[in-house]
Motif scaffolding. Structure first.
Motif, PDB file in Angstrom:
ATOM      1  N   ASP A  14       0.813  -1.218   0.000  1.00 25.49           N
ATOM      2  CA  ASP A  14       0.000   0.000   0.000  1.00 25.49           C
ATOM      3  C   ASP A  14       0.845   1.266   0.000  1.00 25.49           C
ATOM      4  O   ASP A  14       0.330   2.356  -0.244  1.00 25.49           O
ATOM      5  CB  ASP A  14      -0.968   0.011   1.182  1.00 25.49           C
ATOM      6  N   ASN A  15       2.165   1.146   0.253  1.00 26.08           N
ATOM      7  CA  ASN A  15       3.052   2.310   0.148  1.00 26.08           C
ATOM      8  C   ASN A  15       3.568   2.371  -1.290  1.00 26.08           C
ATOM      9  O   ASN A  15       4.743   2.152  -1.565  1.00 26.08           O
ATOM     10  CB  ASN A  15       4.207   2.202   1.141  1.00 26.08           C
ATOM     11  N   SER A  16       2.664   2.656  -2.180  1.00 29.36           N
ATOM     12  CA  SER A  16       2.956   2.665  -3.613  1.00 29.36           C
ATOM     13  C   SER A  16       2.089   3.718  -4.284  1.00 29.36           C
ATOM     14  O   SER A  16       1.235   4.334  -3.644  1.00 29.36           O
ATOM     15  CB  SER A  16       2.689   1.280  -4.222  1.00 29.36           C
TER      16      SER A  16
ATOM     17  N   SER B 204       6.999   5.658  -3.653  1.00 30.75           N
ATOM     18  CA  SER B 204       6.712   5.354  -2.252  1.00 30.75           C
ATOM     19  C   SER B 204       7.077   6.561  -1.411  1.00 30.75           C
ATOM     20  O   SER B 204       7.904   7.384  -1.799  1.00 30.75           O
ATOM     21  CB  SER B 204       7.533   4.145  -1.775  1.00 30.75           C
ATOM     22  N   ARG B 205       6.462   6.635  -0.248  1.00 33.79           N
ATOM     23  CA  ARG B 205       6.861   7.682   0.695  1.00 33.79           C
ATOM     24  C   ARG B 205       7.901   7.091   1.645  1.00 33.79           C
ATOM     25  O   ARG B 205       7.696   6.044   2.262  1.00 33.79           O
ATOM     26  CB  ARG B 205       5.650   8.219   1.461  1.00 33.79           C
ATOM     27  N   ILE B 206       9.046   7.767   1.726  1.00 30.43           N
ATOM     28  CA  ILE B 206      10.167   7.300   2.523  1.00 30.43           C
ATOM     29  C   ILE B 206      10.761   8.461   3.316  1.00 30.43           C
ATOM     30  O   ILE B 206      10.400   9.624   3.103  1.00 30.43           O
ATOM     31  CB  ILE B 206      11.267   6.670   1.645  1.00 30.43           C
ATOM     32  N   ILE B 207      11.678   8.120   4.224  1.00 31.85           N
ATOM     33  CA  ILE B 207      12.461   9.140   4.931  1.00 31.85           C
ATOM     34  C   ILE B 207      13.800   9.275   4.220  1.00 31.85           C
ATOM     35  O   ILE B 207      14.521   8.297   4.031  1.00 31.85           O
ATOM     36  CB  ILE B 207      12.693   8.766   6.401  1.00 31.85           C
TER      37      ILE B 207
ATOM     38  N   ILE C  67       9.524  12.225   2.170  1.00 26.58           N
ATOM     39  CA  ILE C  67       9.378  12.649   0.775  1.00 26.58           C
ATOM     40  C   ILE C  67       8.654  11.575  -0.019  1.00 26.58           C
ATOM     41  O   ILE C  67       8.653  10.393   0.337  1.00 26.58           O
ATOM     42  CB  ILE C  67      10.742  12.932   0.108  1.00 26.58           C
ATOM     43  N   TRP C  68       8.037  11.995  -1.125  1.00 25.83           N
ATOM     44  CA  TRP C  68       7.494  11.048  -2.086  1.00 25.83           C
ATOM     45  C   TRP C  68       8.590  10.760  -3.108  1.00 25.83           C
ATOM     46  O   TRP C  68       9.074  11.647  -3.797  1.00 25.83           O
ATOM     47  CB  TRP C  68       6.261  11.606  -2.792  1.00 25.83           C
ATOM     48  N   GLN C  69       9.027   9.485  -3.164  1.00 30.71           N
ATOM     49  CA  GLN C  69      10.125   9.090  -4.034  1.00 30.71           C
ATOM     50  C   GLN C  69       9.601   8.312  -5.236  1.00 30.71           C
ATOM     51  O   GLN C  69       9.201   7.156  -5.111  1.00 30.71           O
ATOM     52  CB  GLN C  69      11.115   8.214  -3.255  1.00 30.71           C
ATOM     53  N   PRO C  70       9.586   8.915  -6.421  1.00 27.52           N
ATOM     54  CA  PRO C  70       9.184   8.165  -7.616  1.00 27.52           C
ATOM     55  C   PRO C  70      10.324   7.268  -8.092  1.00 27.52           C
ATOM     56  O   PRO C  70      11.503   7.592  -7.902  1.00 27.52           O
ATOM     57  CB  PRO C  70       8.885   9.263  -8.639  1.00 27.52           C
TER      58      PRO C  70
ATOM     59  N   PRO D 206       5.446   7.717   5.897  1.00 28.27           N
ATOM     60  CA  PRO D 206       6.646   7.143   5.279  1.00 28.27           C
ATOM     61  C   PRO D 206       6.947   5.755   5.841  1.00 28.27           C
ATOM     62  O   PRO D 206       6.553   5.431   6.968  1.00 28.27           O
ATOM     63  CB  PRO D 206       7.740   8.144   5.658  1.00 28.27           C
ATOM     64  N   PHE D 207       7.652   4.966   5.052  1.00 30.83           N
ATOM     65  CA  PHE D 207       7.991   3.620   5.499  1.00 30.83           C
ATOM     66  C   PHE D 207       8.839   3.673   6.759  1.00 30.83           C
ATOM     67  O   PHE D 207       9.764   4.474   6.883  1.00 30.83           O
ATOM     68  CB  PHE D 207       8.754   2.864   4.410  1.00 30.83           C
ATOM     69  N   ASP D 208       8.506   2.796   7.700  1.00 28.37           N
ATOM     70  CA  ASP D 208       9.241   2.689   8.952  1.00 28.37           C
ATOM     71  C   ASP D 208       9.378   1.202   9.262  1.00 28.37           C
ATOM     72  O   ASP D 208       8.378   0.474   9.248  1.00 28.37           O
ATOM     73  CB  ASP D 208       8.472   3.401  10.076  1.00 28.37           C
ATOM     74  N   ILE D 209      10.607   0.735   9.532  1.00 25.88           N
ATOM     75  CA  ILE D 209      10.812  -0.702   9.709  1.00 25.88           C
ATOM     76  C   ILE D 209      10.058  -1.260  10.911  1.00 25.88           C
ATOM     77  O   ILE D 209       9.726  -2.461  10.941  1.00 25.88           O
ATOM     78  CB  ILE D 209      12.309  -1.061   9.831  1.00 25.88           C
TER      79      ILE D 209
END
Length: 269
Positions: free
Chosen positions: A75-77, A201-204, A210-213, A101-104
C-alpha cells in the motif's frame, strides 16, 4: 476462513510438538536456512495459533538456521496503479501527500498473514528498509541479508532475495501454493524482456518525509502456479502435511532457475 470453520474442519487440535514432527518429516532440519510463505488458516486448529507455528519453525531449524519472511507493504505505492481496490482519481494526490513514510517498526504488512505479522515483531528479527518489498530475517545471517536493500528493482542484485538465492536457501511453502513463491519474482529480474512500471513510495530521506518516484518491474505472479506444476513434473520435491495444510520444501536456486527458463519460453509480451 472463520475460526468456527477451522475447528469444524480440523481432525485434531495440533500442538507445537506435532508441528515439529511434521516439519522434520518434510525434511526441515537443524541449521537449515529458509524463506517461509504461510497461511495460518490452512494449517488447521493449532493450540497457540501463530505463536505455536513460529515456535515450531524456530525450534526445528535451531540457533544455526536463519528464517526469512516477506513483510511486504504494497500500500506504500503509487495509488494511480492500485487495482484491489482502485481509488477515485481525485484522491490520488492527497494519498501521496499524506501517506506515512515507510518505517521498519511501524509500517504494517498487507495481506501477508498472521504468522508474518507476529514474526516481524519477534525479538531479534531484522527488517530490510524497502517501502514495498521488505523482508524480515532472524538468525545468524539476518543482518547481512537485509542490509542495503536497493530501492529498484526491489528484487534485484542488492536485495535479500538475491542474497538468499546465492546462499542456497530453501523455500518452505506452508499451507500455500506456488502462487506465493516469491523467489520466482527473481527470475523476472533476470529476463531481458520484462514490463516496467512507474511507481513511487513515501520514505524518509535526509531526515525528511518525501514522495520518491522510481521505475520498477511490473511483477506478475499469475502464472506461478502453472510454473510450479511444471517444475514438479521434472523435479522431486519434499511434500507433506503440516497440521492440516499441504507443505512443500524446495531448493530456491533450482526453482528460480527453472522459472527463468520457463518464462523465457512461455511469456510473450
Amino acid at each position: 476462513m472463520s475460526e468456527f470453520d477451522i475447528v469444524k474442519s480440523s481432525k485434531k487440535a495440533y500442538t507445537k510438538e506435532m508441528l515439529i514432527d511434521n516439519l522434520r518429516d518434510l525434511g526441515l532440519k537443524a541449521g537449515d536456512n529458509i524463506l517461509v510463505h504461510s497461511s495460518l488458516s490452512k494449517l488447521g486448529w493449532i493450540i497457540g495459533a501463530e505463536r505455536t507455528v513460529l515456535s515450531a519453525i524456530m525450534e526445528t531449524v535451531g540457533v544455526n538456521g536463519t528464517i526469512v519472511m516477506p513483510c511486504f507493504s504494497g500500500d506504500n505505492s503509487d495509488p494511480l496503479n492500485w487495482q484491489h481496490p482502485p481509488v477515485p482519481k481525485e484522491w490520488i494526490e492527497s494519498i501521496k501527500d499524506n501517506m506515512p513514510p515507510f518505517d521498519i517498526t511501524l509500517s504494517s504488512t498487507r495481506n501477508m498473514g498472521k504468522i508474518v505479522d507476529l514474526f516481524r515483531h519477534y525479538p531479534g528479527v531484522k527488517r530490510s528498509y524497502h517501502p514495498q518489498v521488505s523482508f524480515c530475517a532472524y538468525g545468524p545471517m539476518a543482518e547481512e541479508l537485509i542490509e542495503n536493500h536497493q530501492l529498484s528493482p526491489g528484487f534485484g542484485e542488492e536485495s535479500p532475495l538475491q542474497r538468499m538465492y546465492q546462499k542456497r536457501f530453501k523455500v518452505l511453502l506452508l499451507g500455500v501454493g506456488y502462487g506465493n513463491c516469491t523467489c520466482m519474482h527473481l527470475a523476472e529480474v533476470y529476463l531481458n524482456d520484462k514490463k516496467l512500471i512507474n511507481t513511487g513510495s513515501r520514505i524518509i530521506k535526509n531526515g525528511q518525509s518525501i514522495w520518491q518516484p522510481y521505475i520498477e518491474i511490473n511483477h506478475d505472479d499469475s502464472d506461478f502456479d502453472v510454473i510450479g506444476k511444471d517444475y514438479e513434473k521434472e523435479n522431486l520435491i519434499s511434500k507433506g502435511n503440516v497440521g492440516e495444510g499441504v507443505a512443500r520444501l524446495i531448493d530456491m536456486q533450482t526453482i528460480t532457475d527453472f522459472a527463468y527458463r520457463w518464462m523465457k519460453i512461455n511469456r510473450i509480451y
